[in-house]
Each structure stands twice: as structure tokens, then as C-alpha cells.
Design an enzyme around this catalytic site. Sequence first.
Site, PDB file in Angstrom:
ATOM      1  N   LYS A  24      26.651  -1.145  -6.676  1.00 33.57           N
ATOM      2  CA  LYS A  24      26.802   0.113  -7.862  1.00 33.57           C
ATOM      3  C   LYS A  24      27.727   0.222  -8.578  1.00 33.57           C
ATOM      4  O   LYS A  24      28.016   0.683  -9.244  1.00 33.57           O
ATOM      5  CB  LYS A  24      25.244   0.259  -7.958  1.00 33.57           C
ATOM      6  CG  LYS A  24      23.758  -0.391  -7.830  1.00 33.57           C
ATOM      7  CD  LYS A  24      22.562   0.162  -7.854  1.00 33.57           C
ATOM      8  CE  LYS A  24      21.333  -0.707  -7.905  1.00 33.57           C
ATOM      9  NZ  LYS A  24      20.189   0.539  -8.200  1.00 33.57           N
ATOM     10  N   CYS A 128      -9.788   5.280   7.725  1.00 38.87           N
ATOM     11  CA  CYS A 128     -11.462   3.807   7.955  1.00 38.87           C
ATOM     12  C   CYS A 128     -10.851   3.152   6.600  1.00 38.87           C
ATOM     13  O   CYS A 128     -12.090   1.775   7.083  1.00 38.87           O
ATOM     14  CB  CYS A 128     -12.340   5.159   7.992  1.00 38.87           C
ATOM     15  SG  CYS A 128     -12.658   5.835   9.690  1.00 38.87           S
TER      16      CYS A 128
END
Length: 854
Positions: A24, A128
Site C-alpha cells: 500500500k 458457556c
Amino acid sequence: MDIIEKSNLNRQFLFRPWDVQKPKSSTAACAAKHMNPYINITSQENRVGPDTENIYTDDFFEKLDGVANALDNVDARLYMDRRCVYYNKPLLESGTLGTKGNVQVVIPKLTESYSSSQDPPEKSIPICTLKNFPNAIEHTLQWARDQFEGLFIQPVEGALQYATDPKFLERTAKLPGTQPVETLQGIKKAIVDERPTTLQDCVAFARNLFQENYINNNIRQLLFNFPPDQVTSSGAPFWSGPKRCPHPLEFDVNNTTHFDYVMSVANLRAQMYGIKQVLDPKAICDMVSKVKVPEFNPRSGIKIEVTDAEMERNQGNLDFDAVENLQKDLPPVEKVKAMKLVPIEFEKDDDTNFHMDFIVAASNLRAENYDIPPADRHKSKLIAGKIIPAIATTTALITGLVAVELIKLVQGHNKLESYKNGFVNLALPFFAFSEPIAAPKNKYYDTYFTLWDRFEVQGEMTLQEFLDYFQKEYKLEITMLSQGVSMLYSFFMPPAKRQERLFFIRKHQLVIGPEESAFPRRMATIAVIEPSNAHEKHIDYTPRELKLKAIDLVTQVCYLRVGESKFSIGVYRLQTADFLIFRAIIGSYCNVISYDFSEKGNFFMNFKEAWRNCIIIFPNADVYAVENLQKDLPPVEKVKAMKLVPIEFEKDDDTNFHMDFIVAASNLRAENYDIPPADRHKSKLIAGKIIPAIATTTALITGLVAVELIKLVQGHNKLESYKNGFVNLALPFFAFSEPIAAPKNKYYDTYFTLWNRFEVQGEMTLQEFLDYFQKEYKLEITMLSQGVSMLYSFFMPPAKRQERLGLPLSEVVKRVSKKKIPSHVKALVLELCCNDTEGEDVEVPYVKYNLPQS
């Protein structure tokens, strides 16, 4: 080094299709020079960070006039901010996020820095939920990302650290909870138990992993623990609300998703171990047919946590024997060094590397387990890569705002009010500009300083000379001195070590690793601590031979197995002696031992030997103190007969002694510490948390309200006609944005907002009310409440439910709430939980239940 991706072309104006896969920085520099041949640009292709400070040296930064940031991560922003503060360079910090953008101006000696404030942390998905109870595609994609880390990165990185870092095992042993065992088990699997030698081994691993994740361990064991008809202690179905009941899959090599999973796992695993990859689908299918999948039967006694709190409570204890055995089972370091081991860094934008193939397949298979709609490759890439599409309009706007502030810097403006920080959101639209916040000031003696100030010390000197210099020049006694994470000097350092450093070592030689001073050099006398009398009300500890005055925070928690019992051990550092005290809490008793860690040999074997030889037990005084205090309290009836009146603080009554007490108590304490006192007026403002109202602010807000009132009277009914306002005259800061539209929800094809409701006329029984919603809206009411009163639920005891169904709804409200409905109340507000015709939970508006008027 950042490479141009195809997705960059829609928002970064200097890049063209033929630039894809080029760096870039150099590409942008060439494009800019093409536009303006007279511009002078030197492009750099190195990452900016601690590992490139040999490139971006003092000389590099000192030659800069300023820095303009356009970085894509917070760590890099913080690093560049620290560099700019250190070298006293101005910084123009900017960023975009979809339609949002910001510009922050950082000026030396004038403003705060980028690091002075931080955004709140992102909300994370409960563990969980990820592990056992996903209910959205975002959950399965995050689970897949975690799987990628755990399968293809962490085990190999751990093995490489074991091979190259002599202190790796020592540091691993200090990890909390069961992490030492889990880390060593992962390494052992990677280089011993499950290390493949052929692609057939990799395919077998992939096929068995499919069985484990989508059929056996993760699903059948979960259903064994919590069957589909499981109910909670309150009688409600376990699998309800956000918990979706899963079902196991059946592996089919002809199913595209199943095959993609095996193909990607096998080839990624081959890459990890330097095995040649195979891209031929037929060859992979043939290898799959040769795999023997072991039989699996769910087992009793397997604990599956339902919440994160439960998971935290049930964290296992460290098994010293297991750690010791795992260490013995690891192959020699030299053997590991000879292995081909390559950790795979996740890269979402390469469609040939199997990374997104694995993520999409792993996520969608888990989504199928839980009946969650799958996501295609594009959506999966956006979520798993945490991509918010950039917008060219936002980029252009922020670039322009940065250019405006850059012009001010070049012109040499040195007043805070000349600069502006900008915050925009094109989606609202919202545009806000404010002066940068001044750098906070601190003070020692009469000298004020900010984050831009520092002491400059020239030339080499001994540590003692350094301490004397600050004592003489600034009247400051240095109590601790550090460089990075290394403690060079402290008042509680062992005298011998302190003396050695003060007089014989130049200051630059003290930058050592923390491990050098982590353990003592000699055995110290064991401290015996016990209550003077365990059965009296007042208990004083009497230390023998050693005064334990200051114990630092726990630096490590481990567990020691002695016989059949496990004892929780906390490792503490004493400030008064050059050794460690181990304190083991057993019920209401404590054991204290000391041990010389300077001896060579296995850590755990020596530790157990020390435990056997050096254990002292004493009762915990707090247990007796609580029991005795409970006995000393008077009977409840006697307390009830006392006149006791809590006094609510009221600052505005000058006759009630409240402010008299506050002023006197505060100023007496201020006098203790030589703090200037405050008069009654100032004390009232601070203690009453009063921010004085300002007529100018009141007048401005009144005017803004009047403008919106006129629009209301004129009957405007378009969102863009109105404006919310936010002002701060002290900055000054003025921001106006459209009000946010009411969020829409949906059941079937009906959309609604918080402004909608069901209107029900006349009295009806509870059964008629349920039937009405079933017939009119095809909604099955599963729960019905009014305020905090539960009027009906599907899990209600049958007798109670049957009794209420025939009663008028207003009568049910009276009986459940045990209150009469006031005569002025014309309607009841009822909340519903409903299922649609497919049994899925749907969100619906509330009900306005109009009572019959007599």
C-alpha cells in the site's frame, strides 16, 4: 507490511485494479507523485512497533515535524501515540468505522494524548453460550474462530516456545488454575500423541474431529446430561428461551459442507507439519473411507456448566503429579527443534488457503446442530473477520478534516481554541466539533507538569549518584526505580542486593529480566504465627522470630496433593525478607511454610519435600471473632423496643445540624493533613454534589426546546424535521442530529415499535383472552403478567392454571397481586410471551386491556 486487497478499491482513491497485492505505502506514494511530481514522499514497508525500533530510531523521529495516523488497530495507535509523546511531536489521529469517523488533534505541551482516554471494551459472548448453548450465527462463527486458534496456532506455538525458551516450563507452572496442565497436554498432543506423518493421518484427525464436535462428545454428551424433555427446578423446560436443543449430525462425505470441513482441516493440519497438501477431492474421499471412527457412549458424572459463573466456580485444581508427568513425557528440546512445526496465522482474504473454508464449514455445521440459519461465505467473512465495510464518503470527509487541522499545524497555531476534534456519523447524520482537551496537570512542591514533561539526565552515573542527584536537585527521595518491567531499585529490596547495585553497578547495567530476582538465595527462619488465645474475644497475632509486616498480592495460585486431600496454596512475597511464604488455607485453619527456591532440581518434587518438613498449623482468628460478636448482640425483641431513627441527609436546612457536621468534620480532617479548609458554601456545593446552573445554558436550551415545540405545533411528521441537541458552552461544543427512529420488531409479517400495542375491549375470562390471541393473531400465549404479578404460564401447576382460566381477567389480577384495582384505573397494561405457529418465541407489543366502565 500492508498489501492492497480487492476490497480496498471501493474506498481508497489512490489504488487501481492492477495494484492488487502490491504494498500500500509504495503504491500510494507513486500515485501521489503522479498527481504532483513536485511532492517529496519516502514510502516505508515495515510495521511500526517495538520490533522495528532499530529502523525507526531516535534519529528518525527527531527529524519529523509531525505524524498523521491512519492505522487499523488500537495497539498500533497507542504505540505511535507513546512515540509522539516521547519525542514531543504533534499527532493527527483519525479513523473510520462504516459511517462513523473521528479526528483527534494531539499537540505537544497543549493537549492530552490519544492514550489519555480509552473506548469501553467490546461486549464479549459468554463462554458457556459459545461452548454449549449458541443461538445465533455470530456465536457459531466465534466458536469456529476459537477452534481455528486452538487447532492450528496455540499447540504449535507452545511447542516452539518449549523448544526455544529455557524458562517456558517454569513460566507455564505459574499460570492460574488448570492452565499448566491444559497447556502441556496441548503441546504433548501436538508433538507426541497426535503428530501426523502422512496426509492419511491428517484426514483421520479431521474425520474424528467431525465426530467429536458434531456427533459425539459435544452433542450426544450434552443431550445425555440435559435431555430434550429436561425441566429446571422451577418446572420450566430447560431447552427454552435462548437455549436451543441440539441434535447430532450424521456424517456424509457427499454432503458439501461435511466434505469441506474434512478437506480444510486435513490440509491445514498438513501445512502445520510440513506435509504435502492434497487438493484432489477424490483422493480425500478415498482416505476418509479408510478411517475407523471409534465408538462413543455418553458417560455419567460428566459435569457441563450452564453459566460462566458456574464454570468459574468449578474450575479444577492444579494436579502437581499430572504436571510433573507431562513434563517427563515431553521429548527432548533438541528433538522438537528438528521437527517441522508451522503455526498458521488466520488470513481471511486468501481464498486458496483453506482458512475461510474451515470457518464457514465449522460454523455452519454447528449452526445445523442447533437449527440456526447458516451464513454464506461473504457474511461469514464479515463476521469472523470483524469487518465493518468502509465507505468512501466517510474516508473523504475524515481526510478533509485531517487536512484542515494539518494546515493549522503548518501555520504554527499554538492556542487550544484554534484546533478542533471532529466526530461524525453520516447515517444519522451527526457532526460534532470540539476543542481538544487540555493535558491534565499534576504537581510536586510548586512545580506543575503534564504528560509532555520529563526529567532529562545527561551522562552516566552510578545508581547511588542517580538517587543523590534527585535528592539534591529536586528534593525527591526515590523509593522505587524501574525500566519497562524490570525493577532496578526499591526500598524493600534485600540489603545485600541493594548495596551491590548502589555502589558497584552503573545504572544501565541494571536492566535485567524479572526471573533473576524472582527467588531467594538462602533459607530463612520459618515464621510461626498463632493466636495468643483462640477462645477470647480479642485475638492478637504474635509472630515469632520474624515480623510479617507487609505481604504483597498473591503472585501465583497452585494446588498441592497430599495423600487424598487437596490444599489451596497462595504464593506470597514478603517485603521484610528474601524468601517466599506459602500459605495454605484448609477450612478455618492456615498452614505456613517457607522454602528455599534457589536449590536446583524439580520444582514440584522439592516443594512436596518442603511441605512434609516445614508445616505449622494455626487457627484462623476471624472465625472466633464472628462467633463472639454474634453472642454479644442483644435479643431481637429488645432491639425492636429501642427508639432508632435513621437521619436522611438534607443540605438546605440550616437548623438541622447536617451541614454543621459536614463542614466541621471535613475541615478538621483537612487540618490533620494541612489541606486548605472550605467555607460552608463551598462545602455545601461539593457535599451536595451541586453543579451551579448557568443562566446562559438555561436560555440556550429553552430556545432550542421552543424551536422544536414550534415544529410540533406546525404538525411536522418527518424525522428529518426535528433535531436533538447536545451542547457544552465550556468547550464550546454544539451538536445536532436527527432523533433516532424507534427500533422495529416483527412477528409474522407485522412490524411494530414501542409505540404500538394490542387494544382489548371489555371484560373476558383468562381462557377467552388466550383464545382471542390464538384466533385473531395466531399467537400462543405462554406467559402473561401484569407488573410483577405472573397471571398465567405454561409451567404453572395444573390445578392453579385450571382455577384461573375460568375467572375474569381483572379478578385474576386482584387475586394474584392481592390488591384491588383502583377506581380511577381505566385499563390494565399486560405483558405477553408468545410462540408462533412453529413453536418459536416471538416478541410482541404489550396489551392495553380496557376495563368495562360502570
